[in-house]
Design a protein around this motif. Structure first.
Motif, PDB file in Angstrom:
ATOM      1  N   VAL A 172       0.835  -1.204   0.000  1.00 51.85           N
ATOM      2  CA  VAL A 172       0.000   0.000   0.000  1.00 51.85           C
ATOM      3  C   VAL A 172       0.871   1.255   0.000  1.00 51.85           C
ATOM      4  CG1 VAL A 172      -1.910  -1.209   1.111  1.00 51.85           C
ATOM      5  CG2 VAL A 172      -0.290   0.081   2.520  1.00 51.85           C
ATOM      6  N   GLY A 173       2.058   1.175   0.616  1.00 50.57           N
ATOM      7  CA  GLY A 173       2.952   2.332   0.622  1.00 50.57           C
ATOM      8  C   GLY A 173       3.396   2.722  -0.766  1.00 50.57           C
ATOM      9  N   ARG A 174       3.591   1.725  -1.643  1.00 49.44           N
ATOM     10  CA  ARG A 174       3.997   2.022  -3.018  1.00 49.44           C
ATOM     11  C   ARG A 174       2.880   2.697  -3.806  1.00 49.44           C
ATOM     12  NH1 ARG A 174       4.671  -2.654  -5.388  1.00 49.44           N
ATOM     13  NH2 ARG A 174       4.787  -4.109  -3.637  1.00 49.44           N
ATOM     14  N   ARG A 175       1.666   2.638  -3.293  1.00 46.41           N
ATOM     15  CA  ARG A 175       0.545   3.373  -3.896  1.00 46.41           C
ATOM     16  C   ARG A 175       0.360   4.752  -3.263  1.00 46.41           C
ATOM     17  NH1 ARG A 175      -3.623   0.726  -6.814  1.00 46.41           N
ATOM     18  NH2 ARG A 175      -2.714  -1.022  -7.928  1.00 46.41           N
ATOM     19  N   GLY A 176       1.274   5.119  -2.392  1.00 49.80           N
ATOM     20  CA  GLY A 176       1.176   6.420  -1.743  1.00 49.80           C
ATOM     21  C   GLY A 176       0.173   6.476  -0.613  1.00 49.80           C
ATOM     22  N   ILE A 177      -0.185   5.316  -0.056  1.00 49.49           N
ATOM     23  CA  ILE A 177      -1.168   5.248   1.020  1.00 49.49           C
ATOM     24  C   ILE A 177      -0.447   5.192   2.360  1.00 49.49           C
ATOM     25  CG2 ILE A 177      -3.008   3.853   2.054  1.00 49.49           C
ATOM     26  CD1 ILE A 177      -3.612   2.849  -0.806  1.00 49.49           C
ATOM     27  N   ASN A 178      -0.783   6.090   3.248  1.00 46.70           N
ATOM     28  CA  ASN A 178      -0.208   6.092   4.588  1.00 46.70           C
ATOM     29  C   ASN A 178      -0.877   5.011   5.428  1.00 46.70           C
ATOM     30  OD1 ASN A 178       1.529   8.322   4.152  1.00 46.70           O
ATOM     31  ND2 ASN A 178      -0.181   9.731   4.477  1.00 46.70           N
ATOM     32  N   ALA A 179      -0.077   4.127   5.995  1.00 45.96           N
ATOM     33  CA  ALA A 179      -0.599   3.036   6.811  1.00 45.96           C
ATOM     34  C   ALA A 179       0.127   3.004   8.146  1.00 45.96           C
ATOM     35  CB  ALA A 179      -0.438   1.703   6.089  1.00 45.96           C
ATOM     36  N   GLU A 180      -0.574   2.564   9.166  1.00 36.33           N
ATOM     37  CA  GLU A 180      -0.022   2.518  10.514  1.00 36.33           C
ATOM     38  C   GLU A 180      -0.149   1.101  11.063  1.00 36.33           C
ATOM     39  OE1 GLU A 180      -0.686   4.700  14.876  1.00 36.33           O
ATOM     40  OE2 GLU A 180      -2.262   4.729  13.345  1.00 36.33           O
ATOM     41  N   GLU A 181       0.955   0.563  11.585  1.00 39.22           N
ATOM     42  CA  GLU A 181       0.923  -0.751  12.215  1.00 39.22           C
ATOM     43  C   GLU A 181       0.668  -0.576  13.705  1.00 39.22           C
ATOM     44  OE1 GLU A 181       3.820  -4.525  13.290  1.00 39.22           O
ATOM     45  OE2 GLU A 181       4.330  -3.257  11.564  1.00 39.22           O
ATOM     46  N   VAL A 182      -0.317  -1.302  14.226  1.00 38.69           N
ATOM     47  CA  VAL A 182      -0.654  -1.230  15.648  1.00 38.69           C
ATOM     48  C   VAL A 182      -0.919  -2.640  16.162  1.00 38.69           C
ATOM     49  CG1 VAL A 182      -1.629   1.091  15.458  1.00 38.69           C
ATOM     50  CG2 VAL A 182      -3.116  -0.884  15.181  1.00 38.69           C
ATOM     51  N   GLU A 183      -1.040  -2.750  17.490  1.00 37.94           N
ATOM     52  CA  GLU A 183      -1.439  -4.007  18.124  1.00 37.94           C
ATOM     53  C   GLU A 183      -2.755  -3.799  18.858  1.00 37.94           C
ATOM     54  OE1 GLU A 183       1.220  -6.188  20.523  1.00 37.94           O
ATOM     55  OE2 GLU A 183       2.784  -6.339  18.980  1.00 37.94           O
ATOM     56  N   ARG A 184      -3.607  -4.820  18.803  1.00 30.31           N
ATOM     57  CA  ARG A 184      -4.892  -4.772  19.481  1.00 30.31           C
ATOM     58  C   ARG A 184      -5.251  -6.182  19.916  1.00 30.31           C
ATOM     59  NH1 ARG A 184      -8.920  -2.924  15.490  1.00 30.31           N
ATOM     60  NH2 ARG A 184      -7.944  -0.879  15.773  1.00 30.31           N
ATOM     61  N   PHE A 185      -5.569  -6.364  21.141  1.00 30.39           N
ATOM     62  CA  PHE A 185      -5.870  -7.697  21.668  1.00 30.39           C
ATOM     63  C   PHE A 185      -4.763  -8.686  21.291  1.00 30.39           C
ATOM     64  CE2 PHE A 185     -10.224  -5.852  21.285  1.00 30.39           C
ATOM     65  CZ  PHE A 185     -10.573  -5.911  22.625  1.00 30.39           C
ATOM     66  N   ASP A 186      -3.501  -8.234  21.406  1.00 26.49           N
ATOM     67  CA  ASP A 186      -2.312  -9.050  21.113  1.00 26.49           C
ATOM     68  C   ASP A 186      -2.248  -9.501  19.655  1.00 26.49           C
ATOM     69  OD1 ASP A 186      -1.400  -8.928  23.795  1.00 26.49           O
ATOM     70  OD2 ASP A 186      -2.777 -10.553  24.340  1.00 26.49           O
ATOM     71  N   ARG A 212      -1.440  -8.229  15.537  1.00 33.86           N
ATOM     72  CA  ARG A 212      -0.842  -7.204  14.692  1.00 33.86           C
ATOM     73  C   ARG A 212      -1.827  -6.829  13.589  1.00 33.86           C
ATOM     74  NH1 ARG A 212       4.195  -9.061  11.850  1.00 33.86           N
ATOM     75  NH2 ARG A 212       4.726  -6.847  11.686  1.00 33.86           N
ATOM     76  N   LEU A 213      -1.934  -5.530  13.350  1.00 35.79           N
ATOM     77  CA  LEU A 213      -2.806  -5.110  12.267  1.00 35.79           C
ATOM     78  C   LEU A 213      -2.255  -3.852  11.621  1.00 35.79           C
ATOM     79  CD1 LEU A 213      -4.981  -2.522  13.146  1.00 35.79           C
ATOM     80  CD2 LEU A 213      -5.514  -4.270  14.820  1.00 35.79           C
ATOM     81  N   LEU A 214      -2.644  -3.668  10.374  1.00 35.18           N
ATOM     82  CA  LEU A 214      -2.276  -2.497   9.594  1.00 35.18           C
ATOM     83  C   LEU A 214      -3.553  -1.743   9.286  1.00 35.18           C
ATOM     84  CD1 LEU A 214       0.406  -1.424   8.191  1.00 35.18           C
ATOM     85  CD2 LEU A 214      -0.563  -2.370   6.079  1.00 35.18           C
ATOM     86  N   ARG A 215      -3.582  -0.432   9.608  1.00 41.38           N
ATOM     87  CA  ARG A 215      -4.789   0.329   9.322  1.00 41.38           C
ATOM     88  C   ARG A 215      -4.465   1.483   8.389  1.00 41.38           C
ATOM     89  NH1 ARG A 215      -5.929   2.408  15.535  1.00 41.38           N
ATOM     90  NH2 ARG A 215      -4.196   3.883  15.703  1.00 41.38           N
ATOM     91  N   PHE A 216      -5.414   1.754   7.493  1.00 40.84           N
ATOM     92  CA  PHE A 216      -5.250   2.785   6.487  1.00 40.84           C
ATOM     93  C   PHE A 216      -6.627   3.144   5.943  1.00 40.84           C
ATOM     94  CE2 PHE A 216      -4.599  -1.422   4.774  1.00 40.84           C
ATOM     95  CZ  PHE A 216      -5.389  -1.477   3.649  1.00 40.84           C
ATOM     96  N   HIS A 217      -6.671   4.067   5.001  1.00 48.10           N
ATOM     97  CA  HIS A 217      -7.942   4.478   4.419  1.00 48.10           C
ATOM     98  C   HIS A 217      -8.018   4.060   2.958  1.00 48.10           C
ATOM     99  CE1 HIS A 217      -7.789   7.250   7.901  1.00 48.10           C
ATOM    100  NE2 HIS A 217      -9.104   7.152   7.861  1.00 48.10           N
ATOM    101  N   GLY A 218      -9.211   3.653   2.538  1.00 51.21           N
ATOM    102  CA  GLY A 218      -9.461   3.383   1.130  1.00 51.21           C
ATOM    103  C   GLY A 218      -9.597   4.682   0.365  1.00 51.21           C
ATOM    104  N   PRO A 219      -9.893   4.603  -0.938  1.00 49.93           N
ATOM    105  CA  PRO A 219      -9.917   5.804  -1.785  1.00 49.93           C
ATOM    106  C   PRO A 219     -10.988   6.818  -1.409  1.00 49.93           C
ATOM    107  CG  PRO A 219     -10.745   3.893  -2.975  1.00 49.93           C
ATOM    108  CD  PRO A 219     -10.143   3.382  -1.717  1.00 49.93           C
ATOM    109  N   ASP A 220     -12.043   6.422  -0.691  1.00 49.02           N
ATOM    110  CA  ASP A 220     -13.103   7.347  -0.287  1.00 49.02           C
ATOM    111  C   ASP A 220     -13.033   7.666   1.200  1.00 49.02           C
ATOM    112  OD1 ASP A 220     -14.463   7.500  -2.871  1.00 49.02           O
ATOM    113  OD2 ASP A 220     -14.924   5.390  -2.515  1.00 49.02           O
ATOM    114  N   ALA A 221     -11.849   7.445   1.815  1.00 48.61           N
ATOM    115  CA  ALA A 221     -11.607   7.683   3.243  1.00 48.61           C
ATOM    116  C   ALA A 221     -12.299   6.651   4.134  1.00 48.61           C
ATOM    117  CB  ALA A 221     -12.004   9.098   3.649  1.00 48.61           C
ATOM    118  N   LEU A 222     -12.713   5.510   3.558  1.00 47.63           N
ATOM    119  CA  LEU A 222     -13.253   4.426   4.363  1.00 47.63           C
ATOM    120  C   LEU A 222     -12.128   3.799   5.177  1.00 47.63           C
ATOM    121  CD1 LEU A 222     -15.701   2.568   5.008  1.00 47.63           C
ATOM    122  CD2 LEU A 222     -14.962   1.129   3.090  1.00 47.63           C
TER     123      LEU A 222
END
Length: 307
Positions: free
Chosen positions: A97-111, A113-123
């Motif tokens: 997703v980074g190569r598409r210019g999308i900012n993504a954040e890696e976080v942990e939740r309930f132990d 790993r997940l990556l969160r970001f927005h789709g093209p309509d800010a979803l």
């Protein structure tokens, strides 16, 4: 007692169909399994994405509303959609997703790993590393070692979670964890078994529009179990629609106590009722009651341009 076995599909609202296909099929590697229209407003597309055959639990769908206002995140909505990816895949997806210019954040939740970001309509979207016993679409654009396995779950935003939690208990969901304002529930099933409820009294009511989730659909086996659910929900005082024919499944709709629009959909008959598996999603499909209007509908639908 009838049961639900997780999420059947999640339906959101996008701007243009072409941009939507480029993101969810080309970038995320999901299969476009059905190209049809919103049966209640046939001047707009309804696009379905999933695994090879569009099995329940792998599906995310979109109403394409190019002239709609941007949605506003708030209570009474599903605030994010999460997909399951194999353990060890987060770095691959962060790079993709980074190569598409999308900012993504890696976080942990309930132990996890997940990556969160927005789709093209800010979803709001999430990829969660999870062991899910489903296979990706072999013809997708993503290496099968890292490809999406289906839905993981959704996060609901509500003003107060207690009445929503009570309904989820009736639906067979069990509480399994709590982190700050987030309460996690799960149900025995395949993909799409996780439901997080966030208690967000700080937010105003959400507004449905481009970039927001329209509804969350849950799985039930067949029409008989769906009718049981309709009786159960009506007995709880919820305003439930009649059974509606969606061609690929049957549906009932209602708003849960926190305001989120829920659907209970049957597992079948599925997406091969009007085109073979090998060519799913390639041609515009209409239900038989709209087929006499095909020329008019095709004339009014916008052309699909890929970006």
């Amino acid at each position: 007692m009838a049961t639900v076995s997780g999420i059947h599909h999640v339906t959101a609202i996008c701007d243009t169909a072409g941009q939507n296909i480029a993101f969810y099929a080309d970038l995320l590697g999901l299969r476009l399994v059905k190209r049809t229209v919103n049966f209640d407003a046939p001047d707009s597309y309804h696009l379905y994405y999933g695994d090879e055959t569009g099995r329940p639990g792998t599906l995310v769908t979109f109403f394409a509303w190019p002239d709609a206002l941007q949605g506003r995140l708030g209570t009474g909505q599903a605030e994010s959609i999460a997909f399951a990816v194999p353990p060890g895949s987060i770095e691959h997806w962060a790079d993709r997703v980074g190569r598409r210019g999308i900012n993504a954040e890696e976080v942990e939740r309930f132990d996890e790993r997940l990556l969160r970001f927005h789709g093209p309509d800010a979803l709001r979207l999430e990829l969660v590393e999870a062991e899910v016993d489903t296979e990706p679409w072999a013809g997708g654009s993503v290496d099968p070692e890292h490809a999406i396995r289906g839905l993981y779950g959704v996060t609901l935003a509500v003003e107060g979670y207690e009445r929503t939690a009570d309904l989820l208990g009736t639906m067979g969901y069990d509480p399994v964890g709590e982190e700050r304002d987030r309460f996690r529930y799960t149900v025995t099933g395949d993909a799409g078994s996780i439901l997080d409820v966030r208690c967000r009294p700080d937010l105003r009511r959400g507004r449905i529009g481009v970039g927001s989730v329209h509804h969350v659909a849950f799985r039930t086996a067949d029409g008989a179990s769906q009718r049981e659910w309709r009786e159960t929900l009506a007995e709880r005082g919820l305003d439930v629609t009649p059974v509606l024919d969606r061609k690929y499944f049957e549906s009932i709709y209602f708003r849960e106590p926190g305001g989120v629009l829920f659907e209970i959909a049957t597992d079948g008959p599925g997406f091969t009722v009007d085109e073979p598996e090998a060519s799913l999603g390639e041609e515009l499909q209409l239900p038989e009651w709209l087929e006499p209007r095909r020329a008019e509908i095709e004339r009014d639908l916008p052309m699909i341009f890929y970006r």
